[in-house]
Design an enzyme around this catalytic site. Structure first.
Site: not given
Ligand code: TEU
Ligand code: CA
Length: 549
Positions: A320-321, A246, A196, A96
């Site tokens: 995870h968000d 993302e 990200d 990531d």
């Protein structure tokens, strides 16, 4: 050649995956220990969220050194072992890359703080009066997006936490540094990257107040973002590895450009519009039941729009968000198992690459936290303050957090029933979900009717069916709000997926479409679809033409 059309990615949040040294925090050895499990599930890639050196203000999305491992996760040697073992099982690792910002503890920012001109130009500093930030932009985690540094008499931009300073991508030196980091990890044998919030990297030339919003329209899919991604692709050799970006508050037009192979930017993108269908007035902190009509429209629009223009979607329900899929879009109670399977079927047989988030394959549910002390996430803690300051009672604010907090997806992976869920010997850094009962890996592994077994079948189906990997998609019964149906087509092969989105039986006449087809997967062994034209609550069923191999 990388193959991602028939692949499945599994996302690991290392802090909550598996703890091997009893400190209550998941670690790299924990991932290595569970590789056989992941191999058994059938996934091809693991996206591991950041485990690099970091003060952990945002659980690793605040990186202070991109080439070092945060000691609580293990050592470089542990990582080498993980990469090698994964490789021997045919599993590729995706790291990531948090390139929109660094931690303010990063050496670059520290030098900038000392007034070093070279490094000040790595970030976005603006002169200004200590009382008035350069613009009125709002940080994604609440409050101003600017922080004042008294001794420099300057403000710096942070779209996220104030300890996450935005990098200045206009500076070619910054871009060279980032390419070096990509090469470093590629040389280590990393097979892919997740970038990200990569569509936020290009800021405007002039900074101005936003009188109609929080500022995002000035930096989202910004003026040079495509050029920067093409440059990274070319100079860091991204063609050899799997890449996903993302994209925050993006548009279909931009995602087509990000992912059209001819553009040489990225392989695929995450977009979030379908995960805002329960936001009232677009506000995450205002609750509203899921609008399934809107959900369907968004998924269809993105599927067809990307298909017609050579784009490629990452398919996902959560990460995870996000809150847990089954709690949010299905039913945690009576139809827990059935709705979890239905949601997997609906999403992961569409055109794109599935991303399954740890625990989703066993139907993990939201955290069920009822006290603010149980929360860990910086965004949740900030918004609890903001909501209560804005007049909500503590109870009301907690109720909103119980639905919306990112911690819903961050409770430890449930390997076994019992106190610490087989995650750790020790009390974990964040509590086990209050809804953990009856949801664990070890009870699902050898149960052919479990959610885990069903996900295994879904993944295997994508692997072996060319029609699912590469076929066209078209939607059936678009006008209906209670069912979600589509057809995949490749040459003479055809696959039809039919899902009931509701907790009630629905009438559904698919006789014509299904004639001559064979049922290959479903979550209701007593289905009455063919003889009665009725789909049972949350039923999902998959048919294929007899000629399909
Ligand atoms: O997330 C970006 C992002 O847009 C979300 O955090 C979003 O702002 C939030 O869910 C709003 O409700 C990425 C990472 O996935 C996230 O974990 C990081 O906190 C963030 O970037 C900053 O690096
Ligand atoms: Ca540990």
């Amino acid at each position: 050649m990388k193959q991602f059309q028939n692949s499945t990615v599994y996302q690991i949040y290392p802090k909550s995956f598996c703890d091997t040294n009893g400190d209550g925090i998941g670690d790299l050895r924990g991932i290595t220990e569970k590789l056989d499990y992941l191999h058994d599930l059938g996934v091809d890639y693991l996206w591991i969220t950041p485990f690099f050196r970091s003060p952990q203000r945002d659980n690793g999305y605040d990186i202070s050194n991109y080439r070092e491992i945060e000691p609580m996760y293990g050592s470089m040697q542990d990582l080498d072992v993980l990469i090698a073992r994964a490789d021997s099982l045919g599993i590729g690792l995706m790291f990531d890359m948090v390139f929109n910002h660094t931690s303010t503890e990063h050496e670059w920012f520290q030098k900038a703080l000392q007034g070093d001109k070279r490094y000040m130009n790595y970030y976005i500093f603006r002169d200004g009066d200590p009382e008035t930030p350069p613009t009125n932009w709002i940080s994604k985690f609440g409050g101003s997006a600017w922080e004042y540094v008294p001794h420099l008499k300057k403000w710096y931009l942070h779209l996220f936490d104030k300890t996450q300073a935005d990098l200045n991508w206009e500076n070619p030196e910054v871009r060279e540094e980032l390419k070096e980091i990509l090469r470093f990890w590629k040389n280590k044998g990393v097979k892919g990257f997740r970038f990200d919030v990569i569509n936020l990297i290009s800021k405007p030339e002039q900074f101005e107040d936003d009188h109609i919003g929080d500022g995002r329209r000035f930096y989202t899919d910004g003026r040079n973002v495509h050029a920067y991604l093409q440059e990274l692709h070319r100079d860091a050799g991204l063609g050899d590895v799997l890449t996903v970006g993302e994209m925050s508050s993006t548009t279909l037009e931009n995602c087509i450009r990000y992912t059209d192979p001819a553009q040489q930017e990225l392989d695929m993108s995450f977009s979030f519009h379908h995960l805002k269908v329960d936001y009232r007035d677009g506000d995450k902190w205002k609750l509203q039941p899921v609008d399934y009509r809107k959900l369907k429209d968004l998924l269809e629009t993105w599927q067809l729009g990307m298909q017609e223009n050579h784009g490629w979607n990452a398919l996902f329900w959560c990460n995870h968000d996000q809150p847990r899929t089954v709690s949010r879009f299905g039913d945690e109670g009576t139809y827990w198992k059935k709705s979890a399977k239905m949601l997997g079927t609906l999403m992961y047989l569409m055109r794109g690459t599935p991303y399954i988030y740890q625990g989703e394959e066993i139907g993990m549910k939201n955290a069920g936290f009822t006290s603010i002390d149980q929360y860990r996430d910086v965004e949740s803690l900030n918004y609890y303050q903001i909501l209560t300051k804005n007049g909500l009672s503590s109870e009301e604010a907690l109720h909103i957090l119980s639905q919306r907090s990112r911690d819903n997806g961050r409770t430890p992976m449930q390997w076994e029933p019992g106190t610490n869920a087989g995650f750790s010997e020790h009390m974990p850094w964040i509590g086990i979900s209050e809804n953990a009962q009856g949801v664990a890996v070890n009870t699902q592994l050898n149960d052919s009717d479990s959610i885990f077994s069903y996900f295994q079948k879904l993944i295997a189906l994508r692997k072996k069916s060319d029609c699912i990997a590469n076929g066209k998609i078209e939607f059936i019964a678009s006008e209906r709000e209670d069912v979600f149906c589509y057809r995949r087509k490749l040459k003479m092969q055809e696959i039809i997926v039919i899902c009931n989105l509701t907790a009630a039986p629905v009438k559904a006449d698919f006789q014509t479409q299904l004639s001559g087809m064979t049922r290959i997967l479903g979550n209701d062994p007593n289905s009455t679809l063919l003889n009665n034209n009725v789909l049972s609550p949350y039923e999902a069923v998959v048919y294929q033409t007899a000629t399909t191999k």
